[in-house]
Scaffold this active site. Structure first.
Site: not given
Ligand SMILES: Cc1ncc(COP(=O)(O)O)c(C=O)c1O
Length: 396
Positions: A342-344, A101
């Site tokens: 995982h912010c992805s 992100n």
């Protein structure tokens, strides 16, 4: 809890080498002034310490002129400076579904507010590999374009062929921003050799520095507008931002103690040898894969050959939410991992693991064989319990 097995190095590395702690302490005791500001001896000592750290990092990262290395507070800041700066006047941005992100959010902002078209090249569902032909095809559009790619996935550990992606961008005349968050410190890197317009990375992951540190490098001649302007200590008589490096992008008081710690970590990595770190991470990756191969109910999301990745692998245990597995690992075995997206989120959509995500294991040079064995045994036990329908509990 039975142990203290840290397998969350992709979030931030732990432990830091003792020289990092010593350098920070030494800096605070012997220097401790503001860098580049006053003329007294503590300020001068601080400026020297920061310059030395810049030199150590330039040496580690193959950067000929240390002033080309810009200190940031993390990878996100460097990526934002590079993306917003280089997106000026751009109509399209080509990227991959593996982006964090820290990349995706600036890109979606540019889409919403400036009407940039965002084109995402999707990764393979199991290994996270990117199709180079699709990448090339998307770059070959006539409109002004920017490209952004991660060097390694923070979910599967997959290494992207970054020099090939950069060469294709170069041929198409498209500047490329590289996110080296999961590769810096994990494999030998020469920033100029990548061939990108900009490379950003954190100091607190593979480079083994403290949190609050990061680095950004622009290829010579590439100097987009900075994101921030303000005091640099240099050219105080001017009400305009200095245009020389690194001051053009380093406004406000630097995190000098963090930078000094990061410089000491760079010295440590040069002594150990990043190629040896890479070999060790690959060895641990092989041990992890071998230990979990054929375990019923466990699905691994990572390249089959650990040499095609950094020290990261994700997995899921059938029917058990990854957050539950993470809690059991920590509570019962002292194994620290990270569950979720995982912010992805786009990476998980590519893998088919959205919206719950996966359980990520990430090791470092200090991880022992025994640490990996404890993690394997714990996952095997949880998978076996799940199959024998023993209640596992849920995470609120
Ligand atoms: C691939 C990737 N990019 C960017 C970031 C953001 O790093 P930082 O927290 O230093 O801004 C991370 C951190 O998890 C990452 O894994």
């Amino acid at each position: 809890m039975t142990g203290d097995v840290y397998l969350d190095n992709a979030a931030t590395s732990w432990p830091k080498p003792p020289v990092v702690l010593e350098a920070i302490r030494d800096f605070l005791e012997r220097a401790g002034g503001n860098t580049g500001r006053s003329g007294h001896h503590r300020s001068i000592a601080s400026s020297r310490a920061v310059s030395l750290a810049r030199e150590q990092l330039a040496e580690l990262l193959g950067v000929g002129s240390p002033d080309e290395l810009i200190f940031t507070k993390n990878a996100t800041e460097g990526l934002n400076i590079a993306i917003y700066g280089l997106a000026e006047g751009v109509a399209r941005i080509v990227t991959t579904s593996l982006e964090h992100n820290s990349v995706m959010r600036p890109l979606r902002d540019l889409e919403q507010r400036r009407g940039c078209a965002i084109e995402v090249v999707h990764a393979d569902g199991n290994t996270g590999e990117i199709d180079l032909d699709e990448w090339k095809a998307r770059l070959g559009d006539a409109s002004p374009t920017l490209a952004v790619a991660t060097h390694a996935s923070n979910v599967t550990g997959t290494l992207l062929p970054i020099e090939d992606l950069a060469a294709a961008a170069g041929e198409a005349g498209v500047p490329l921003v590289v996110d080296a968050s999961q590769s810096a410190g994990h494999l030998p890197l020469s920033l100029p050799a990548i061939g990108a317009a900009a490379v950003a990375m954190p100091g607190h992951k593979g480079l083994l520095g403290p949190s609050g540190t990061g680095l950004l490098h622009f290829a010579p001649g590439i100097e987009p507008e900075p994101l921030m302007r303000g005091g640099t200590g240099s050219q105080s008589e001017l009400e305009y931002q200095p245009d020389f490096l690194p001051d053009r992008y380093e406004s406000g008081t630097l995190n000098a103690m963090g930078i000094v710690g990061l410089g000491a970590a760079a010295g440590y990595l040069r002594e150990v040898g990043v190629d040896r770190v890479q070999d060790r991470l690959t060895e641990l990756g092989r041990r992890f894969r071998d230990g979990l191969a054929g375990v019923d109910g466990v699905t691994l999301y990572a390249p089959a050959d650990p040499a095609d990745s950094v020290g990261i692998a994700s997995l899921n245990v059938d029917q058990v939410p990854c957050a539950t597995v993470a809690r059991l690992l920590d509570d019962e075995w002292g194994v620290m991992t990270r569950a979720g997206l995982h912010c992805s989120p786009a990476a998980h959509r590519s893998l088919g693991t959205a919206p719950e995500g996966t359980l990520r294991f990430s090791w470092g040079n200090d991880t022992s064989d025994a640490d990996i064995d404890v993690a394997i045994e714990a996952v095997r036990t949880i998978a076996a319990r799940e199959r024998s329908a023993e209640p596992l509990g849920t995470v609120a």
